[in-house]
Motif scaffolding. Structure first.
Motif, PDB file in Angstrom:
ATOM      1  N   GLN A  54     198.716  68.715 -48.299  1.00 51.62           N
ATOM      2  CA  GLN A  54     199.257  69.326 -49.508  1.00 51.62           C
ATOM      3  C   GLN A  54     199.545  68.262 -50.568  1.00 51.62           C
ATOM      4  O   GLN A  54     199.303  68.492 -51.766  1.00 51.62           O
ATOM      5  CB  GLN A  54     200.531  70.114 -49.192  1.00 51.62           C
ATOM      6  N   TRP A 141     197.456  74.259 -43.133  1.00 43.92           N
ATOM      7  CA  TRP A 141     197.372  74.126 -44.593  1.00 43.92           C
ATOM      8  C   TRP A 141     196.269  75.023 -45.158  1.00 43.92           C
ATOM      9  O   TRP A 141     196.441  75.636 -46.220  1.00 43.92           O
ATOM     10  CB  TRP A 141     197.091  72.662 -44.954  1.00 43.92           C
ATOM     11  N   ASP A 142     195.172  75.130 -44.437  1.00 37.21           N
ATOM     12  CA  ASP A 142     194.017  75.894 -44.916  1.00 37.21           C
ATOM     13  C   ASP A 142     194.322  77.392 -45.031  1.00 37.21           C
ATOM     14  O   ASP A 142     193.767  78.074 -45.897  1.00 37.21           O
ATOM     15  CB  ASP A 142     192.828  75.662 -43.977  1.00 37.21           C
ATOM     16  N   ILE A 143     195.195  77.907 -44.163  1.00 36.47           N
ATOM     17  CA  ILE A 143     195.577  79.319 -44.281  1.00 36.47           C
ATOM     18  C   ILE A 143     196.218  79.566 -45.640  1.00 36.47           C
ATOM     19  O   ILE A 143     195.849  80.495 -46.369  1.00 36.47           O
ATOM     20  CB  ILE A 143     196.555  79.722 -43.151  1.00 36.47           C
ATOM     21  N   TYR A 144     197.184  78.719 -45.966  1.00 30.20           N
ATOM     22  CA  TYR A 144     197.878  78.864 -47.259  1.00 30.20           C
ATOM     23  C   TYR A 144     196.922  78.707 -48.432  1.00 30.20           C
ATOM     24  O   TYR A 144     196.893  79.550 -49.337  1.00 30.20           O
ATOM     25  CB  TYR A 144     199.006  77.821 -47.350  1.00 30.20           C
ATOM     26  N   ILE A 145     196.115  77.647 -48.417  1.00 29.48           N
ATOM     27  CA  ILE A 145     195.274  77.358 -49.572  1.00 29.48           C
ATOM     28  C   ILE A 145     194.160  78.394 -49.713  1.00 29.48           C
ATOM     29  O   ILE A 145     193.737  78.732 -50.831  1.00 29.48           O
ATOM     30  CB  ILE A 145     194.708  75.923 -49.479  1.00 29.48           C
ATOM     31  N   MET A 147     194.396  81.605 -48.856  1.00 28.10           N
ATOM     32  CA  MET A 147     195.013  82.821 -49.379  1.00 28.10           C
ATOM     33  C   MET A 147     195.223  82.734 -50.881  1.00 28.10           C
ATOM     34  O   MET A 147     195.129  83.741 -51.594  1.00 28.10           O
ATOM     35  CB  MET A 147     196.353  83.062 -48.673  1.00 28.10           C
ATOM     36  N   VAL A 148     195.474  81.532 -51.384  1.00 28.30           N
ATOM     37  CA  VAL A 148     195.755  81.356 -52.814  1.00 28.30           C
ATOM     38  C   VAL A 148     194.482  81.197 -53.628  1.00 28.30           C
ATOM     39  O   VAL A 148     194.346  81.769 -54.708  1.00 28.30           O
ATOM     40  CB  VAL A 148     196.673  80.141 -53.034  1.00 28.30           C
ATOM     41  N   VAL A 155     189.851  82.906 -45.196  1.00 29.03           N
ATOM     42  CA  VAL A 155     191.165  83.126 -44.598  1.00 29.03           C
ATOM     43  C   VAL A 155     191.005  83.415 -43.109  1.00 29.03           C
ATOM     44  O   VAL A 155     191.755  82.890 -42.270  1.00 29.03           O
ATOM     45  CB  VAL A 155     191.911  84.290 -45.295  1.00 29.03           C
TER      46      VAL A 155
END
Length: 291
Positions: A54, A141-145, A147-148, A155
């Motif tokens: 991040q 981290w990849d889940i969050y990024i 989704m955004v 996802v």
């Protein structure tokens, strides 16, 4: 030690934060959410890795790419900067996990340590745990990024990968961690393709740029097919066979094994879908139907 190795060693050596080691993890153990000591001993490193990625994203998003995006002709520079930062993190993550994984695969100790099916399923050592930890941190981290900034298939990819590596932290099938991370061999070509398309391609394309695109695209499709489809389907068959051989071992996890096989099958199918899409775009391009 070079800065690259120093960063890896530094992240692996960080102690767990007090709130995690003295409050959150004991509460989770007490309520039977987790029981694996290996998971307890290493989950803090995966969290640090997620924060590290991040930080890389924020540096790229606010410092590196805004001035570069301003030089392009795109109208949506904010979106370009966000996507560039995501690909920048992908470059860093790929370099780290490929270095760790290739070093492991080329090690004589690795092959001797995991010579038997039971060892490949239940065995663990320092190198395989480091690989699992870095991979888990990235996919968290990849889940969050995703989704955004990305689409639903990405996802799914991130969630499935996170679940698989969470199970792997028990430890479980750690031998196969670096094996399946060979999928990442196609990422450098994918990222080169993306950066060339966004920053070098335009109305004044040079002959050199077009040749870079052509050579890189051919390498991308070749490596993607060999690493993610040929290697991927072969290794999921090997994993399924090892599961079958150790199915009577009391340490065998029927539900976890099913989740791992199903997750890998989903990823392999996604890889086939993405490769098919690549082929369709390549055919259109050859026929002059797409730029």
């Amino acid at each position: 030690m070079n800065p690259f190795n120093s960063t890896i060693e530094y992240l692996l050596s960080l102690p767990p934060p007090t709130i995690l080691s003295q409050h959150i993890l004991p509460w989770m153990v007490k309520n039977n959410f987790i029981s694996s000591q290996c998971f307890i001993d290493n989950i803090h490193t995966a969290i640090y890795v997620a924060f590290f990625y991040q930080v890389c994203f924020l540096v790229a998003n606010h410092i590196i790419f805004p001035p570069l995006a301003a030089l392009t002709s795109t109208h949506n520079q904010k979106k370009l900067v966000n996507q560039s930062a995501v690909h920048f993190v992908s470059v860093i993550q790929t370099a780290i996990v490929l270095k760790l994984s290739i070093d492991c695969l080329l090690s004589e100790h690795y092959h001797a340590r995991f010579a038997e099916p039971a060892l490949r399923i239940f065995g663990v050592d320092e190198e395989t745990m480091a690989i699992a930890t870095f991979a888990l941190g990235y996919f968290i981290w990849d889940i969050y990024i995703s989704m955004v900034y990305s689409t639903f298939p990405f996802v799914i990819h991130a969630v499935v990968s996170t679940v698989v590596f969470c199970i792997g932290m028990k430890p479980y099938i750690q031998y196969y961690g670096c094996v399946f991370l060979m999928f990442e061999l196609s990422n450098p070509f994918l990222n080169i393709r993306w950066f060339v398309m966004k920053y070098l391609t335009g109305s004044d394309d040079s002959k050199l740029t077009r040749w870079i695109q052509l050579i890189n695209n051919l390498c991308l499709m070749t490596v993607f097919f060999l690493a993610r489809i040929v290697w991927g389907w072969w290794q999921i068959a090997n994993l399924a066979y090892d599961f079958w051989l150790v199915r009577h071992d009391p340490r065998f996890l029927p539900l976890g094994s099913s989740a791992i096989l199903l997750g890998n099958l989903v990823l392999d199918i996604l890889n086939v879908v993405w490769f098919t899409t690549m082929c369709k775009v390549a055919v259109k391009t050859i026929r002059g139907g797409a730029k």
